[in-house]
Scaffold this motif. Structure first.
Motif, short mmCIF file in Angstrom:
data_model
loop_
_atom_site.label_atom_id
_atom_site.label_comp_id
_atom_site.label_asym_id
_atom_site.label_seq_id
_atom_site.Cartn_x
_atom_site.Cartn_y
_atom_site.Cartn_z
N LEU A 59 0.86 -1.19 0.00
CA LEU A 59 0.00 0.00 0.00
C LEU A 59 0.89 1.24 0.00
CD1 LEU A 59 -2.51 -1.18 2.75
CD2 LEU A 59 -3.01 -0.95 0.29
N VAL A 60 0.36 2.33 -0.51
CA VAL A 60 1.12 3.58 -0.54
C VAL A 60 0.23 4.70 0.00
CG1 VAL A 60 2.16 5.31 -2.06
CG2 VAL A 60 2.56 2.88 -2.49
N GLY A 61 0.78 5.49 0.89
CA GLY A 61 0.06 6.64 1.42
C GLY A 61 0.61 7.93 0.84
N LEU A 62 -0.27 8.92 0.71
CA LEU A 62 0.16 10.21 0.18
C LEU A 62 -0.53 11.30 1.01
CD1 LEU A 62 1.77 11.51 -2.18
CD2 LEU A 62 -0.39 11.56 -3.47
N TRP A 71 -4.43 10.27 0.94
CA TRP A 71 -5.03 9.18 0.17
C TRP A 71 -4.23 7.91 0.36
CZ3 TRP A 71 -3.62 13.92 -1.76
CH2 TRP A 71 -4.65 14.77 -2.13
N LEU A 72 -4.94 6.81 0.18
CA LEU A 72 -4.31 5.49 0.19
C LEU A 72 -4.42 4.90 -1.21
CD1 LEU A 72 -3.10 3.45 2.31
CD2 LEU A 72 -5.35 2.38 2.28
N PHE A 73 -3.32 4.35 -1.69
CA PHE A 73 -3.29 3.73 -3.02
C PHE A 73 -2.89 2.26 -2.89
CE2 PHE A 73 -2.32 8.19 -3.55
CZ PHE A 73 -3.05 8.58 -4.66
N GLY A 74 -3.36 1.45 -3.80
CA GLY A 74 -2.96 0.04 -3.83
C GLY A 74 -3.90 -0.74 -4.75
N GLU A 75 -3.57 -1.99 -4.92
CA GLU A 75 -4.37 -2.82 -5.82
C GLU A 75 -5.30 -3.69 -4.97
OE1 GLU A 75 -3.38 -2.43 -9.04
OE2 GLU A 75 -1.53 -1.33 -8.55
N ASP A 76 -6.55 -3.77 -5.36
CA ASP A 76 -7.46 -4.69 -4.68
C ASP A 76 -7.14 -6.13 -5.08
OD1 ASP A 76 -8.93 -2.85 -3.23
OD2 ASP A 76 -10.23 -2.40 -4.95
N GLY A 77 -7.33 -7.05 -4.13
CA GLY A 77 -7.15 -8.47 -4.44
C GLY A 77 -8.22 -8.93 -5.41
N VAL A 87 -10.86 -13.36 1.21
CA VAL A 87 -11.30 -12.01 0.85
C VAL A 87 -10.78 -11.03 1.90
CG1 VAL A 87 -13.31 -10.52 0.50
CG2 VAL A 87 -13.35 -12.90 -0.29
N THR A 88 -10.20 -9.95 1.45
CA THR A 88 -9.72 -8.91 2.37
C THR A 88 -10.42 -7.60 2.02
OG1 THR A 88 -7.87 -8.55 0.88
CG2 THR A 88 -7.44 -9.92 2.82
N PRO A 89 -10.43 -6.64 2.95
CA PRO A 89 -11.08 -5.34 2.64
C PRO A 89 -10.43 -4.70 1.41
CG PRO A 89 -10.54 -5.49 4.98
CD PRO A 89 -9.90 -6.67 4.32
N SER A 90 -11.22 -3.97 0.66
CA SER A 90 -10.68 -3.24 -0.49
C SER A 90 -9.79 -2.09 0.01
CB SER A 90 -11.83 -2.67 -1.32
OG SER A 90 -12.49 -1.67 -0.56
N VAL A 91 -9.02 -1.54 -0.92
CA VAL A 91 -8.18 -0.40 -0.55
C VAL A 91 -9.06 0.75 -0.08
CG1 VAL A 91 -6.53 1.30 -1.42
CG2 VAL A 91 -6.31 -1.11 -2.09
N ALA A 92 -10.20 0.94 -0.72
CA ALA A 92 -11.11 2.03 -0.32
C ALA A 92 -11.62 1.80 1.11
CB ALA A 92 -12.28 2.12 -1.30
N GLY A 103 -7.41 6.53 -3.08
CA GLY A 103 -6.70 7.17 -4.19
C GLY A 103 -6.72 6.36 -5.47
N GLY A 104 -7.00 5.07 -5.38
CA GLY A 104 -6.96 4.22 -6.57
C GLY A 104 -5.72 3.34 -6.56
N ASP A 105 -5.35 2.91 -7.75
CA ASP A 105 -4.22 1.98 -7.83
C ASP A 105 -2.89 2.76 -7.91
OD1 ASP A 105 -4.15 2.92 -10.40
OD2 ASP A 105 -4.89 1.07 -11.31
N LEU A 106 -1.78 2.04 -8.10
CA LEU A 106 -0.48 2.71 -8.08
C LEU A 106 -0.28 3.61 -9.30
CD1 LEU A 106 1.89 0.03 -6.51
CD2 LEU A 106 0.60 1.86 -5.40
N ALA A 107 -0.92 3.22 -10.42
CA ALA A 107 -0.84 4.09 -11.61
C ALA A 107 -1.49 5.44 -11.29
CB ALA A 107 -1.51 3.41 -12.80
#
Ligand code: GLY
Ligand code: MN
Ligand code: MN
Length: 463
Positions: A59-62, A71-77, A87-92, A103-107
Motif C-alpha cells: 500500500l502507498v500513502g500520500l 489518500w491510500l493507493f494500492g491494488e485490490d485483491g 477475501v480482504t477489505p478493499s483499498v477504499a 486514491g486508486g491503484d499505483l498508476a
C-alpha cells in the motif's frame, strides 16, 4: 490500530511541517522467502504504520502538505486472492478505516504525483531501506533508481522524528502489551535453562509463548552462553555450568510496537562471586542511568554516567589503571563496553533508525563521536518528555578485541591486559529495560522481570 482520528491528526501535524510538499509514504512490500508467494512474516514500515495504521503489504500513502488531504493507493485483491488467501477489505475500505481518501491503484498515484510535479510541487519521501521500495519510489516519482537516495528529504525525516519520538498513552499501552508477553518469555527462558540444555531449546520456549500470543519477535533473539558477542545470533551451543546466558529478546505488539529486553543469568541457577559482583555493577549503572533519565538531559551523558560506574568497579578489580577520567576520555573503557547505552524504541526496536541514525539520535547540539565504542552510541541528543528509550549497559570480555588491542599496545598505560586475559571465557553481562521519559522522571515500562541477582536466582530456583 488506533481510531481514524489518531491517524488524521498525525497526518495533519505532518502536513503543517511540510506545507509545500506532497509527502509520499510507501508501506512495505511482501517479502518472498524462496518463491513468489511463500512470504516471510510481514513487518510493516514504521512510518506507514504511524500515519496510515494498516498492517498489510503493498500500500502507498500520500499526504498533501498544502491541503492536509491524504489518500491510500494500492491494488485490490482479485478472485485469485479470494480463492487462495481469502477475501480482504478493499483499498477504499482500508482507507476509510484510517480516515484517508481512496486514491486508486499505483498508476493513479504516479499520475497524481506527475500532475503535482508539473505544477512545480516537490515530492518528499524518506530514504528507503529495501530495494523493492527504492524501485517503487523511482517509478512513482519518475526518477532513476540511482537518484532515489540522494532525493530523500531531510526536512521530512526531521518532521517525522519530531512527531514519532513523543509517544502517546495509546502507544505506551501497546508497548506494555508487548512487554507483558516479553516478561513471560524471559521468565520461561530462565526456567528452561540448566546445564546440558541447548540454546535453541530456550529460544524455542520463548517462540512458543510469542506465537501462542499471536505475536512475533521484534528482532532475532540473542540467546547465548557466549554473551560477549553483542548480537550473537547462533543458538547451537550446549549450555554449561559456570556460563552466563545473555538473553536479549522482544516482541511486537498486535499494534506493531516493540519491546527490547535483556536479562543475564547463570546456567547453574546461581551466580558465582565474580559474576554476581559484575552483575551488580551493571545493574547499578543501569539504575543510575534510569534515575537520571529526565527531559533535557543528554542521552550521551547517561552513557558516560553508566560507563563511569562500570569503569570504577573494573578499576577496583585491577582491569583498568591510571585516572578514571583518562580511562573514559581516551576510549580505553570501550574494551569492556564497546557499544552504546541504548536507543529510542517504538514501532521499530531501534525506533526510526532506518530514517538515518544521525538524524534521529543527534542534532546540532550533540554530534556523533568517531571514537571506538562511543561511535556505536545511536542516541546522543537531549531527551524530551514523552520519549521511550532503552537503557542497556553491559560488560563484555571479548577475546579477539583484547588480543587486537594488546597487539597494538592500545591504551597500555590504562589497561592491564593480563587482568583482562584472566576473564577470557567470562562472557558478557547486559541488562536492558524499556523506559518512558516522563516530565518528572523515568518509568520502567511493563510487567516486572526478575532483575536483581537475587530475583533472577529466585526465578530459576522456582523452576
Ligand atoms: N536488541 C538489540 C538491541 O538491544 O539493541
Ligand atoms: Mn536495545
Ligand atoms: Mn536488546
Amino acid at each position: 490500530m488506533f481510531e481514524a482520528a489518531t491517524y488524521r491528526q498525525r497526518r495533519a501535524s505532518l502536513a503543517q511541517a511540510l506545507p509545500d510538499a506532497l509527502i509520499l509514504i510507501p508501506g512495505n512490500a511482501g517479502m518472498p522467502m524462496d518463491f513468489a508467494v511463500n512470504h516471510h512474516p510481514f513487518v510493516q514500515d514504521g512510518c506507514f504504520r504511524y500515519f496510515f495504521g494498516i498492517d498489510e503489504p503493498d500500500l502507498v500513502g500520500l499526504v498533501d502538505g498544502a491541503s492536509g488531504e491524504a489518500w491510500l493507493f494500492g491494488e485490490d485483491g482479485g478472485i485469485d486472492a479470494a480463492v487462495w488467501t481469502g477475501v480482504t477489505p478493499s483499498v477504499a475500505e482500508r482507507a476509510a478505516q484510517v480516515g484517508a481518501g481512496a486514491g486508486g491503484d499505483l498508476a493513479a498515484c504516479a499520475a497524481h504525483l506527475a500532475r503535482a510535479q508539473g505544477q512545480g510541487r516537490t515530492v518528499a519521501y524518506t530514504p528507503p531501506y529495501t530495494a523493492e521500495i527504492l524501485l517503487l519510489i523511482a517509478g512513482l516519482v519518475g526518477i532513476t533508481p540511482e537518484a532515489v537516495r540522494a532525493g530523500a528529504s531531510p526536512a521530512l525525516v526531521r518532521a517525522i522524528v519530531t512527531l514519532r519520538e513523543i509517544k502517546s498513552a495509546g502507544e505506551i499501552a501497546e508497548m506494555e502489551a508487548a512487554l507483558a508477553v516479553t516478561a513471560r518469555m524471559h521468565h520461561a527462558a530462565m526456567a528452561a535453562t540448566r546445564p546440558g540444555v541447548r540454546e535453541h531449546h530456550v529460544v524455542g520456549c520463548m517462540a512458543g509463548i510469542a506465537r501462542g500470543a499471536d505475536l512475533n519477535f521484534a528482532y532475532a533473539p540473542i540467546l547465548s552462553g557466549r554473551g560477549e558477542v553483542l548480537h550473537n545470533l547462533r543458538y547451537d551451543r550446549t549450555l554449561a555450568t559456570g556460563e552466563l546466558v545473555v538473553n536479549d529478546t522482544g516482541v511486537k505488539s498486535a499494534g506493531g510496537y516493540a519491546s527490547d529486553i535483556t536479562r543475564t543469568f547463570p546456567v547453574s541457577g546461581r551466580f558465582d562471586p565474580l559474576q554476581r559482583r559484575l552483575y551488580d555493577t551493571v545493574l547499578r549503572a543501569q539504575q543510575a542511568a534510569i534515575a537520571a533519565c529526565v527531559p533535557g538531559v543528554r542521552y550521551l551523558d547517561l552513557h558516560w554516567l553508566a560507563a563511569r560506574i562500570m569503569v570504577e568497579d573494573l578499576h577496583d578489580l585491577g582491569l583498568f589503571r591510571g585516572a578514571i577520567e583518562d580511562v573514559l576520555a581516551s576510549g580505553a573503557y570501550a574494551l569492556a563496553f564497546p557499544c552504546g547505552l541504548g536507543h529510542q524504541i517504538g514501532l521499530d526496536v531501534h525506533d526510526m533508525e532506518a530514517l538515518g541514525e544521525d538524524l534521529v539520535g543527534y542534532d546540532g547540539d550533540v554530534r556523533r563521536s568517531d571514537l571506538f565504542g562511543l561511535r556505536s552510541l545511536r542516541l546522543g541528543k537531549a531527551l524530551r518528555a514523552g520519549m521511550t528509550v532503552t537503557i542497556e549497559p553491559g560488560l563484555y570480555f571479548i577475546p579477539p578485541l583484547i588480543d587486537r588491542w594488546r597487539g597494538e599496545g592500545r591504551h597500555s598505560s590504562l589497561i592491564d591486559y593480563d587482568a583482562f586475559d584472566r576473564l577470557r571465557g567470562f562472557g558478557g553481562i547486559r541488562i536492558e529495560d524499556d523506559v518512558h521519559v516522563g516530565e518528572n522522571g523515568a518509568r520502567i515500562l511493563g510487567d516486572p522481570i526478575g532483575r536483581t541477582a537475587d530475583e533472577v536466582e529466585a526465578v530459576m530456583a522456582a523452576a
